[in-house]
Design a protein around this motif. Structure first.
Motif, PDB file in Angstrom:
ATOM      1  N   THR A 184      53.522  37.350  57.380  1.00 41.22           N
ATOM      2  CA  THR A 184      54.546  38.532  57.435  1.00 41.22           C
ATOM      3  C   THR A 184      55.094  38.840  56.115  1.00 41.22           C
ATOM      4  N   ASP A 185      54.659  38.037  55.207  1.00 47.77           N
ATOM      5  CA  ASP A 185      55.175  38.249  53.662  1.00 47.77           C
ATOM      6  C   ASP A 185      54.840  39.488  53.046  1.00 47.77           C
ATOM      7  N   VAL A 186      55.783  40.193  52.514  1.00 51.09           N
ATOM      8  CA  VAL A 186      55.288  41.428  51.827  1.00 51.09           C
ATOM      9  C   VAL A 186      54.085  41.570  50.922  1.00 51.09           C
ATOM     10  N   LYS A 187      54.042  40.558  50.414  1.00 47.98           N
ATOM     11  CA  LYS A 187      52.962  40.342  49.332  1.00 47.98           C
ATOM     12  C   LYS A 187      51.770  40.375  50.183  1.00 47.98           C
ATOM     13  N   SER A 188      51.637  39.591  51.095  1.00 43.82           N
ATOM     14  CA  SER A 188      50.426  39.434  51.993  1.00 43.82           C
ATOM     15  C   SER A 188      50.204  40.722  52.650  1.00 43.82           C
ATOM     16  N   VAL A 256      32.944  39.564  47.496  1.00 41.76           N
ATOM     17  CA  VAL A 256      34.076  40.046  46.576  1.00 41.76           C
ATOM     18  C   VAL A 256      35.437  39.952  47.404  1.00 41.76           C
ATOM     19  N   PHE A 257      35.244  40.354  48.686  1.00 36.52           N
ATOM     20  CA  PHE A 257      36.661  40.228  49.582  1.00 36.52           C
ATOM     21  C   PHE A 257      37.156  38.739  49.417  1.00 36.52           C
ATOM     22  N   ASN A 258      36.279  37.612  49.761  1.00 40.45           N
ATOM     23  CA  ASN A 258      36.712  36.262  49.696  1.00 40.45           C
ATOM     24  C   ASN A 258      37.313  35.836  48.321  1.00 40.45           C
ATOM     25  N   ALA A 259      36.555  36.312  47.336  1.00 38.99           N
ATOM     26  CA  ALA A 259      37.179  35.997  45.920  1.00 38.99           C
ATOM     27  C   ALA A 259      38.233  36.506  45.429  1.00 38.99           C
ATOM     28  N   LEU A 260      38.630  37.680  45.891  1.00 36.11           N
ATOM     29  CA  LEU A 260      39.985  38.429  45.888  1.00 36.11           C
ATOM     30  C   LEU A 260      40.999  37.764  46.351  1.00 36.11           C
ATOM     31  N   VAL A 261      40.713  37.188  47.760  1.00 35.60           N
ATOM     32  CA  VAL A 261      41.682  36.470  48.294  1.00 35.60           C
ATOM     33  C   VAL A 261      42.020  35.155  47.894  1.00 35.60           C
ATOM     34  N   ASP A 262      40.816  34.635  47.115  1.00 39.47           N
ATOM     35  CA  ASP A 262      40.949  33.270  46.444  1.00 39.47           C
ATOM     36  C   ASP A 262      41.781  33.533  45.303  1.00 39.47           C
ATOM     37  N   HIS A 263      41.505  34.653  44.669  1.00 37.22           N
ATOM     38  CA  HIS A 263      42.056  34.837  43.301  1.00 37.22           C
ATOM     39  C   HIS A 263      43.798  35.272  43.463  1.00 37.22           C
ATOM     40  N   PRO A 268      49.270  34.701  39.542  1.00 38.63           N
ATOM     41  CA  PRO A 268      50.546  35.156  39.755  1.00 38.63           C
ATOM     42  C   PRO A 268      50.188  36.867  39.524  1.00 38.63           C
ATOM     43  N   TRP A 269      50.863  37.585  40.587  1.00 38.03           N
ATOM     44  CA  TRP A 269      50.649  38.705  40.578  1.00 38.03           C
ATOM     45  C   TRP A 269      51.682  39.464  41.616  1.00 38.03           C
ATOM     46  N   ASN A 271      51.586  42.918  42.757  1.00 34.85           N
ATOM     47  CA  ASN A 271      51.273  44.115  43.655  1.00 34.85           C
ATOM     48  C   ASN A 271      49.526  44.253  43.900  1.00 34.85           C
ATOM     49  N   ALA A 272      48.962  44.829  44.682  1.00 34.10           N
ATOM     50  CA  ALA A 272      47.574  45.097  44.667  1.00 34.10           C
ATOM     51  C   ALA A 272      46.812  45.629  43.339  1.00 34.10           C
ATOM     52  N   ASN A 273      47.655  46.560  42.795  1.00 33.30           N
ATOM     53  CA  ASN A 273      47.020  47.045  41.640  1.00 33.30           C
ATOM     54  C   ASN A 273      46.861  46.011  40.739  1.00 33.30           C
ATOM     55  N   GLY A 274      47.944  45.072  40.581  1.00 33.10           N
ATOM     56  CA  GLY A 274      47.650  43.735  39.318  1.00 33.10           C
ATOM     57  C   GLY A 274      46.451  43.092  39.678  1.00 33.10           C
ATOM     58  N   LEU A 275      46.767  42.541  41.111  1.00 37.22           N
ATOM     59  CA  LEU A 275      45.568  41.613  41.421  1.00 37.22           C
ATOM     60  C   LEU A 275      44.053  42.131  41.301  1.00 37.22           C
ATOM     61  N   ILE A 276      43.697  43.395  41.850  1.00 42.63           N
ATOM     62  CA  ILE A 276      42.493  43.956  41.621  1.00 42.63           C
ATOM     63  C   ILE A 276      42.164  44.193  40.191  1.00 42.63           C
ATOM     64  N   ARG A 277      43.125  44.654  39.311  1.00 45.17           N
ATOM     65  CA  ARG A 277      42.880  44.892  37.914  1.00 45.17           C
ATOM     66  C   ARG A 277      42.660  43.443  37.100  1.00 45.17           C
ATOM     67  N   THR A 278      43.160  42.412  37.512  1.00 50.67           N
ATOM     68  CA  THR A 278      43.013  41.120  36.703  1.00 50.67           C
ATOM     69  C   THR A 278      41.543  40.621  37.199  1.00 50.67           C
ATOM     70  N   TYR A 279      41.283  40.687  38.563  1.00 51.50           N
ATOM     71  CA  TYR A 279      40.112  39.903  38.988  1.00 51.50           C
ATOM     72  C   TYR A 279      38.758  40.816  38.470  1.00 51.50           C
ATOM     73  N   PHE A 280      38.833  41.875  38.378  1.00 55.55           N
ATOM     74  CA  PHE A 280      37.647  42.566  37.844  1.00 55.55           C
ATOM     75  C   PHE A 280      37.609  42.668  36.388  1.00 55.55           C
ATOM     76  N   ALA A 281      38.767  42.635  35.787  1.00 53.95           N
ATOM     77  CA  ALA A 281      38.685  42.548  34.015  1.00 53.95           C
ATOM     78  C   ALA A 281      38.486  41.090  33.782  1.00 53.95           C
ATOM     79  N   ASP A 282      39.232  40.128  34.340  1.00 53.39           N
ATOM     80  CA  ASP A 282      39.295  38.725  33.715  1.00 53.39           C
ATOM     81  C   ASP A 282      38.021  38.050  34.509  1.00 53.39           C
ATOM     82  N   VAL A 283      37.804  38.074  35.643  1.00 51.42           N
ATOM     83  CA  VAL A 283      36.888  37.065  36.115  1.00 51.42           C
ATOM     84  C   VAL A 283      35.526  37.805  36.131  1.00 51.42           C
ATOM     85  N   GLN A 284      35.238  38.941  36.694  1.00 56.02           N
ATOM     86  CA  GLN A 284      34.119  39.787  36.692  1.00 56.02           C
ATOM     87  C   GLN A 284      33.758  40.259  35.430  1.00 56.02           C
ATOM     88  N   LYS A 285      34.683  40.420  34.569  1.00 54.72           N
ATOM     89  CA  LYS A 285      34.589  40.981  33.259  1.00 54.72           C
ATOM     90  C   LYS A 285      33.663  42.292  33.271  1.00 54.72           C
TER      91      LYS A 285
END
Length: 427
Positions: A184-188, A256-263, A268-269, A271-285
């Motif tokens: 029920t957390d807003v971030k979730s 990728v879905f599971n990796a995003l949840v793990d990320h 720290p994040w 909103n979804a914009n920041g989470l998706i951005r950092t995963y693909f830029a920093d993890v997947q390069k």
């Protein structure tokens, strides 16, 4: 009788005429080509494609040949002759293309979400999704998926049945469990859009937030490689470098879905914009690519330095409103004082909404609907009312008031429509 000029006798004179016509044509950029302001000088400089004229010629020849076959009157040829003529008339190449194109389309989809928000009674996301669905029904033949935990509209009619009447594939919105966050957390709840990566029956999907207006055909985005998103530029600085995932083309993948949840559980994040951005830029390069502002932008940026692809012969921009984005995220809005409670509110989506109370403002003793001054509000309203009122016959005070031309347009200081509505702005 006026004499007609001689018909050009040579191909060279015909080519010259074509070249002259092309030179006189405005320089129009082809939607879907990757484009930015830096390359604007070359936009549209290539000649008009010959494809439309080719198809016209093919069509005319087809009509001529069909007429010739049907005018023979030879019934003695029998079934074999009929089959042969039928085979000759059949557009074999076009049929193969259509089958291939249809198969490709089946692997692509738009996806949107309408979610109940704890503590709020409104159904703004449902109305928004109805408008998006109606627009895409008109503009595209791609599959459309709705993820939702709503079961009924405010009039108790079925969400699933109503959306299915618009050709929408309705699916149950699941909770995304992130270690360390309550469901029920807003971030979730922000991460519910990650479920788009679980639609693995599709090769590509375009995520569209419920408060997005789709203004023209956007199927060209499916033809691009890798992931694309709008630019996160609510202050309209232009050429922002971060993605706004309210519009996002992605490749579904359970891994990728599971990796995003793990990320989400490790970094720290906010909103979804920041989470998706950092995963693909920093993890997947491999960062998410960014659409140009004329392809996707916020509503508050309309007419605000968005570069137009429409150019004069000398490369200067054509005067007028020629830079409306294909995707418009929220209508925009201003800080306003609501006249009943004199309460200061900030609203970033005033006009892509059925809430007349936030659209109507006092002016010199009268009530004006500020959305009459917005260039896209009538288009959003038409899509919503065409779906909710005309097609689905949804009966709520909000819909009936919003979709009544007398209530919406013919104000004249009359409060009668407002008196039908509940007190206070809708959530």
């Amino acid at each position: 009788m006026e004499e007609r000029g001689p018909v050009p006798a040579s191909s060279s004179s015909s080519s010259a005429a074509t070249a002259t016509a092309n030179e006189a044509s405005p320089l129009v950029h082809s939607e879907g080509d990757e484009w930015d302001e830096a390359s604007a000088g070359d936009v549209g400089s290539r000649p008009i494609p010959a494809l439309p004229f080719l198809w016209t010629a093919v069509f005319v020849c087809g009509v001529f040949l069909s007429a010739a076959f049907f005018s023979t009157g030879d019934e003695s040829a029998g079934a074999a002759g009929d089959a042969a003529r039928s085979s000759q008339r059949r557009p074999v190449v076009e049929a193969k293309y259509l089958v291939s194109n249809f198969e490709e389309q089946q692997k692509q989809a738009f996806v949107m979400m309408a979610a109940e928000v704890p503590g709020q009674l409104g159904s703004s996301s449902l109305w928004g999704c109805l408008s998006v669905a109606r627009a895409l029904q008109r503009l595209s033949e791609r599959h459309l998926v709705l993820l939702t935990d709503f079961t009924t509209f405010p009039d108790k009619s079925s969400v699933q049945k109503n959306f299915e009447m618009l050709g929408v594939d309705v699916r149950v919105l699941q909770k995304v469990i992130v270690p360390g966050l309550a469901d029920t957390d807003v971030k979730s709840m922000m991460l519910q859009k990650l479920q788009a990566w679980r639609l693995t029956e599709f090769e590509k999907v375009i995520w569209v937030d419920w408060d997005v207006l789709v203004f023209r055909n956007v199927d060209w985005l499916f033809d691009r490689e890798w992931m694309w998103a709008a630019r996160d530029d609510p202050l309209c600085h232009m050429q922002a470098e971060s993605p706004n995932t309210g519009i996002l083309m992605l490749y579904p993948d359970e891994v990728v879905f599971n990796a995003l949840v793990d990320h989400a559980s490790k970094v720290p994040w906010t909103n979804a914009n920041g989470l998706i951005r950092t995963y693909f830029a920093d993890v997947q390069k491999r960062p998410v690519k960014l659409l140009s502002e004329v392809e996707a932008d916020y509503g508050q940026c309309l007419g605000h330095r968005i570069p137009t692809p429409y150019r004069n012969k000398d490369g200067t921009t054509v005067t007028g409103a020629w830079s409306t984005p294909a995707f418009v995220h929220k209508s925009g809005g201003v800080q306003y004082t609501w006249y009943e409670g004199q309460k200061v509110n900030e609203d970033e989506n005033t006009c892509f909404s059925i809430d007349l109370k936030v659209q109507r403002l006092p002016s010199k003793g009268q009530i004006l609907n500020v959305c009459h001054y917005h260039p896209l509000s009538a288009y959003w309203r038409d899509n919503l009312c065409s779906a909710a009122s005309d097609l689905l016959k949804i009966k709520t005070i909000e819909v009936e008031s919003f979709c009544s031309d007398e209530c919406y347009y013919q104000l004249s200081g009359d409060f009668s429509c407002l008196e039908q509505l509940p007190d206070g702005p809708m959530p």
